[in-house]
Design a protein around this motif. Structure first.
Motif, PDB file in Angstrom:
ATOM      1  N   ASN A 296       0.830  -1.207   0.000  1.00  0.00           N
ATOM      2  CA  ASN A 296       0.000   0.000   0.000  1.00  0.00           C
ATOM      3  C   ASN A 296       0.864   1.256   0.000  1.00  0.00           C
ATOM      4  O   ASN A 296       0.588   2.217  -0.733  1.00  0.00           O
ATOM      5  N   HIS A 300       0.723   3.547  -3.314  1.00  0.00           N
ATOM      6  CA  HIS A 300      -0.017   4.793  -3.108  1.00  0.00           C
ATOM      7  C   HIS A 300       0.857   5.881  -2.482  1.00  0.00           C
ATOM      8  O   HIS A 300       0.932   6.994  -3.019  1.00  0.00           O
ATOM      9  N   THR A 351     -10.539   2.135  -3.895  1.00  0.00           N
ATOM     10  CA  THR A 351      -9.176   2.372  -4.357  1.00  0.00           C
ATOM     11  C   THR A 351      -9.114   3.696  -5.112  1.00  0.00           C
ATOM     12  O   THR A 351     -10.090   4.107  -5.752  1.00  0.00           O
ATOM     13  N   THR A 352      -7.988   4.364  -5.023  1.00  0.00           N
ATOM     14  CA  THR A 352      -7.751   5.589  -5.805  1.00  0.00           C
ATOM     15  C   THR A 352      -6.945   5.278  -7.052  1.00  0.00           C
ATOM     16  O   THR A 352      -6.554   6.184  -7.775  1.00  0.00           O
ATOM     17  N   ARG A 353      -6.689   3.972  -7.274  1.00  0.00           N
ATOM     18  CA  ARG A 353      -5.905   3.564  -8.451  1.00  0.00           C
ATOM     19  C   ARG A 353      -6.715   2.606  -9.335  1.00  0.00           C
ATOM     20  O   ARG A 353      -6.185   1.645  -9.878  1.00  0.00           O
ATOM     21  N   GLY A 358      -4.892  -1.150  -8.898  1.00  0.00           N
ATOM     22  CA  GLY A 358      -5.458  -1.153  -7.553  1.00  0.00           C
ATOM     23  C   GLY A 358      -6.739  -1.961  -7.495  1.00  0.00           C
ATOM     24  O   GLY A 358      -7.662  -1.728  -8.276  1.00  0.00           O
ATOM     25  N   SER A 359      -6.796  -2.944  -6.577  1.00  0.00           N
ATOM     26  CA  SER A 359      -7.984  -3.793  -6.461  1.00  0.00           C
ATOM     27  C   SER A 359      -8.932  -3.302  -5.382  1.00  0.00           C
ATOM     28  O   SER A 359     -10.122  -3.616  -5.392  1.00  0.00           O
ATOM     29  N   GLY A 360      -8.406  -2.557  -4.393  1.00  0.00           N
ATOM     30  CA  GLY A 360      -9.249  -2.070  -3.310  1.00  0.00           C
ATOM     31  C   GLY A 360      -9.585  -3.110  -2.268  1.00  0.00           C
ATOM     32  O   GLY A 360     -10.516  -2.920  -1.482  1.00  0.00           O
TER      33      GLY A 360
END
Length: 402
Positions: A296, A300, A351-353, A358-360
């Motif tokens: 993370n 991020h 997720t912000t990706r 990004g899978s969240g």
């Protein structure tokens, strides 16, 4: 609706039971089981799983109130909705008594067919919704388990790739040393067979051999240490076995297994875990939390940055119940978390990706492990632009898997 909606009709009057059967036959997917007394009703609840009980109040020996009280005493029957039916006890005093004993409804005879059937249909629909929710919850838990396993295998795959790459150097050095040794032995053997061997040849061979053996031994030890470290982490990662372990050893081994993946990146690790913090817990899930937090931070926190440092600290304390706790503080000096996102970081699939790897699910799985299997808590603090701090608090000894 699928499964039958099972109703227990309890009344000492056979005519009343016949009437209930006739009315309930108008509803789909309903099965009625009869009981002529409170005692028989209790027996029927042992033999069948009921979704609704229609209970006459005025019965000899054991009336409806006493029957309801006994039904409330066992976990098997405590949550079955009870509808009291009565032609005698109609005053507010008796109605209040019925509700106090756990009734969901209190109907007076003679029954209005439409009102009665609508009430039963309502409970039937509620049961159907409950069944759907239970199924959905089961499917969601199964999906979460699959996601957790997928996350474990993903992390394990990254470690395999990193460790394999890291093993190339010591194994390559070992191969070179052995190959050089082989060439020197062949050269010495040629001199011996030709009768031209000299003392200086032997002395030179011994000197070079010692250097080669030292290099090969050092390289093999390095490779062996990597394999041993990875093996323990891999075993823990693919299981949820509880065992005794030293916290510093597990966290250091986890970071060691991750380092090859970031060998050419500028990320730094500052780990200060006191030696001697003994845990009786689940090292695999704990390692998964550390791996998720590291990933993370890198994905991020360090996104778009040319440097980054992850700090991991640990300390112990006792709570009010004299239970020994360990607090692990995981901090990075990255981008931080936006204020409008700080309350959502543990939400599933946040997720912000999105669309950028990004899978969240990583932090959601982290929260789930921390609060369930490790029986602890985790929270996050961040000032946007100045990194993020995750604080994990878990008991040094878990009493059982949650």
């Amino acid at each position: 609706m699928g499964e039958l909606f099972k109703i227990l009709a309890v009344d000492d009057n056979q005519g009343n039971r016949f009437l209930l059967n006739e009315l309930l036959a108008r509803l789909p997917d309903v099965e009625v089981i009869e009981a002529s007394s409170g005692a028989e009703a209790l027996l029927r609840t042992v033999e069948h799983d009921f979704q609704l009980i229609l209970l006459d109040v005025h019965m000899p020996i054991m009336d409806g109130y006493e029957t309801a009280r006994l039904l409330q005493m066992t976990s098997r029957t405590r949550n079955i909705p009870i509808v009291f039916l009565t032609a005698v006890f109609k005053s507010e005093e008796f109605i209040k008594r019925g509700y106090a004993l756990g009734a969901v409804d209190y109907l007076t005879k003679p029954l209005d067919d439409n009102i009665f059937l609508n009430r039963v249909r309502h409970y039937q629909h509620l049961q159907d919704r409950e069944n759907r929710l239970i199924t959905a919850l089961s499917e969601m838990r199964s999906m979460q388990d699959n996601l957790l396993q997928s996350e474990k295998l993903s992390a394990l795959g990254a470690m395999v790739a990193g460790v394999s790459h890291e093993l190339n150097t010591p194994l390559g050095n070992s191969k070179l040393a052995i190959s050089t040794m082989h060439d020197r032995l062949n050269e010495l053997n040629r001199h011996y067979l030709a009768g031209t061997i000299k003392r200086s040849n032997i002395e030179e061979f011994i000197k070079e051999s010692l250097d080669i053996v030292v290099l090969a031994n050092r390289s093999i030890e390095r490779a062996l240490n990597l394999v041993v470290t990875f093996k323990q982490v891999a075993v823990d990662q693919t299981s949820e076995q509880r065992r005794l372990f030293d916290l510093a050893t597990v966290i250091n081994e986890t970071i060691t297994s991750l380092r090859p993946s970031f060998k050419h990146d500028p990320w730094q690790f500052d780990i200060e875990i006191p030696a001697g913090i003994q845990m009786d817990s689940y090292p695999g899930p704990l390692e998964q939390i550390i791996i998720n937090l590291v990933h993370n931070s890198i994905r991020h926190g360090f996104d778009g940055r040319g440097h980054g440092c992850i700090t991991i600290r640990a300390s112990t304390e006792e709570n009010d119940l004299s239970q020994k706790l360990v607090t692990i503080v995981f901090k990075d000096d990255g981008n931080g978390i936006a204020p409008n996102n700080i309350g959502r970081v543990f939400d599933p699939f946040f997720t912000t990706r999105l669309g950028r790897g990004g899978s969240g699910i990583g932090l959601n799985i982290t929260h789930r492990i921390a609060t369930s299997l490790l029986a602890g808590s985790i929270h996050v603090e961040s000032e946007f632009g100045f990194g993020a701090t995750f604080t994990l608090t878990v008991p040094c000894k878990v009493h059982s898997a949650i």
